[in-house]
Scaffold this motif. Structure first.
Motif, PDB file in Angstrom:
ATOM      1  N   UNK A 199      77.618  73.293 -25.355  1.00  0.00           N
ATOM      2  CA  UNK A 199      77.263  74.475 -24.566  1.00  0.00           C
ATOM      3  C   UNK A 199      78.242  74.702 -23.426  1.00  0.00           C
ATOM      4  N   UNK A 200      79.004  73.675 -23.054  1.00  0.00           N
ATOM      5  CA  UNK A 200      79.993  73.874 -21.981  1.00  0.00           C
ATOM      6  C   UNK A 200      81.412  73.903 -22.548  1.00  0.00           C
ATOM      7  N   UNK A 201      81.537  74.075 -23.862  1.00  0.00           N
ATOM      8  CA  UNK A 201      82.853  74.200 -24.488  1.00  0.00           C
ATOM      9  C   UNK A 201      83.526  75.493 -24.032  1.00  0.00           C
ATOM     10  N   UNK A 202      84.867  75.583 -24.106  1.00  0.00           N
ATOM     11  CA  UNK A 202      85.565  76.798 -23.690  1.00  0.00           C
ATOM     12  C   UNK A 202      85.031  78.055 -24.362  1.00  0.00           C
ATOM     13  N   UNK A 203      84.650  77.939 -25.617  1.00  0.00           N
ATOM     14  CA  UNK A 203      84.034  79.054 -26.334  1.00  0.00           C
ATOM     15  C   UNK A 203      82.861  78.500 -27.129  1.00  0.00           C
ATOM     16  N   UNK A 204      81.626  78.551 -26.584  1.00  0.00           N
ATOM     17  CA  UNK A 204      80.475  77.969 -27.259  1.00  0.00           C
ATOM     18  C   UNK A 204      80.211  78.545 -28.651  1.00  0.00           C
ATOM     19  N   UNK A 205      80.726  79.742 -28.926  1.00  0.00           N
ATOM     20  CA  UNK A 205      80.507  80.366 -30.227  1.00  0.00           C
ATOM     21  C   UNK A 205      81.538  79.923 -31.264  1.00  0.00           C
ATOM     22  N   UNK A 206      82.650  79.367 -30.799  1.00  0.00           N
ATOM     23  CA  UNK A 206      83.696  78.887 -31.704  1.00  0.00           C
ATOM     24  C   UNK A 206      84.169  77.530 -31.190  1.00  0.00           C
ATOM     25  N   UNK A 207      83.433  76.510 -31.579  1.00  0.00           N
ATOM     26  CA  UNK A 207      83.634  75.191 -30.992  1.00  0.00           C
ATOM     27  C   UNK A 207      84.991  74.589 -31.300  1.00  0.00           C
ATOM     28  N   UNK A 208      85.558  74.957 -32.421  1.00  0.00           N
ATOM     29  CA  UNK A 208      86.838  74.366 -32.812  1.00  0.00           C
ATOM     30  C   UNK A 208      88.024  75.035 -32.114  1.00  0.00           C
ATOM     31  N   UNK A 209      87.792  76.192 -31.517  1.00  0.00           N
ATOM     32  CA  UNK A 209      88.900  76.923 -30.890  1.00  0.00           C
ATOM     33  C   UNK A 209      89.316  76.243 -29.591  1.00  0.00           C
ATOM     34  N   UNK A 210      90.595  75.999 -29.375  1.00  0.00           N
ATOM     35  CA  UNK A 210      91.064  75.394 -28.118  1.00  0.00           C
ATOM     36  C   UNK A 210      90.938  76.389 -26.970  1.00  0.00           C
ATOM     37  N   UNK A 211      91.013  75.874 -25.773  1.00  0.00           N
ATOM     38  CA  UNK A 211      90.852  76.731 -24.600  1.00  0.00           C
ATOM     39  C   UNK A 211      91.918  77.820 -24.553  1.00  0.00           C
ATOM     40  N   UNK A 212      93.096  77.537 -25.105  1.00  0.00           N
ATOM     41  CA  UNK A 212      94.168  78.543 -25.106  1.00  0.00           C
ATOM     42  C   UNK A 212      93.796  79.781 -25.903  1.00  0.00           C
ATOM     43  N   UNK A 213      92.820  79.655 -26.800  1.00  0.00           N
ATOM     44  CA  UNK A 213      92.408  80.790 -27.615  1.00  0.00           C
ATOM     45  C   UNK A 213      91.147  81.479 -27.093  1.00  0.00           C
ATOM     46  N   UNK A 214      90.653  81.032 -25.962  1.00  0.00           N
ATOM     47  CA  UNK A 214      89.461  81.661 -25.388  1.00  0.00           C
ATOM     48  C   UNK A 214      89.769  83.093 -24.973  1.00  0.00           C
ATOM     49  N   UNK A 215      88.888  84.000 -25.312  1.00  0.00           N
ATOM     50  CA  UNK A 215      89.091  85.418 -25.007  1.00  0.00           C
ATOM     51  C   UNK A 215      88.079  85.959 -24.005  1.00  0.00           C
ATOM     52  N   UNK A 216      87.149  85.100 -23.570  1.00  0.00           N
ATOM     53  CA  UNK A 216      86.132  85.527 -22.611  1.00  0.00           C
ATOM     54  C   UNK A 216      86.107  84.575 -21.421  1.00  0.00           C
TER      55      UNK A 216
END
Length: 260
Positions: A199-216
């Protein structure tokens, strides 16, 4: 002459027995249980009353100190301060300070018109027990893409998120730092197990995505659940809406309590 015999007296009853060993044991155990119950009641009172009283005092003083730090030096300078050009959609980031340092004020109108709590770095008990809301060091910085995640107690040590379950979709959460005011808007609440740290991942909806790919730019609040327990966690997710520097003044919803 017949002599009268002295009146016969009935033998006095023997003193009541002191009790059997079993009765004595039960009596001692009962007294011990009563004493233990009183101790537990005192402990609960200390946890739910005294720790809140002490933490509220520390947190209130910390909030006032931060507001004074963020405000212009004098009232006249506040009136004449030049507002720099800024883009509300592209905030200046507030970088995390050293562990245990308070560096922001959190405003949550849904939890009270005068709700103000300090924001500090770290989620250890030494931080949460005194300063209130702590930032998970492994989560992103305030205003950054990814997830700016916070933790706070629900029933003790200030009970900063006592009524976290009252937050509703569309409610605003404001955070003020030396950089300015950040506005986030609640979009989801959920109850999870303590092991569900995603729940505190960079993108809780896409857990495998690295923080560099966060869009929100997200903000997550975490606290214990149920209210008087800790078997689960209550989670509130919010998304970044806007930012403004301190010179622009506070958002209208918190203008009466922001101290500027």
């Amino acid at each position: 002459m017949t002599s009268k015999s002295a009146p016969q007296t009935s033998p006095r009853p023997q003193a009541a027995a002191q009790g059997t060993p079993l009765q004595l044991t039960l009596s001692v155990v009962g007294e011990l249980l009563i004493t233990l119950g009183l101790i537990l009641l005192l402990f609960v009172a200390w946890q739910l009353w005294w720790t809140n009283l002490a933490a509220n005092r520390i947190q209130g003083d910390t909030v006032q100190g931060l507001i004074q730090e963020f405000n212009p030096t004098t009232p006249d300078s506040a009136k004449t301060a030049e507002i720099p050009a800024y883009d509300p959609a592209n905030p200046t980031l507030t970088l995390s300070p050293s562990y245990g340092q308070a560096y922001g004020v959190v405003y949550i109108p849904r939890l009270g018109a005068d709700y103000t709590r300090p924001l500090a770095e770290g989620v250890g008990s030494d931080v949460l027990d005194t300063l209130g809301l702590g930032h998970y060091p492994e989560s992103q910085a305030l205003g950054a893409y990814g997830n700016f995640a916070l933790a706070g107690h629900r029933q003790t040590n200030g009970a900063v998120l006592d009524h976290i379950d009252q937050l509703q979709t569309g409610d605003n959460i404001y955070i003020r730092t030396a950089e300015g005011y950040y506005t986030y808007r609640v979009y989801q609440s959920q109850i999870v197990l303590p092991s569900q740290v995603e729940v505190i991942a960079p993108n809780p909806d896409q857990l495998e995505a690295p923080v560099e790919e966060a869009t929100r730019r997200l903000l997550t609040l975490t606290s214990c659940h149920p209210r008087y327990g800790s078997t689960e966690r209550y989670i509130v997710h919010a998304e970044f809406v806007s930012w403004q520097p301190n010179q622009a003044g506070p958002p209208s919803e918190i203008a009466s309590v922001a101290g500027s």
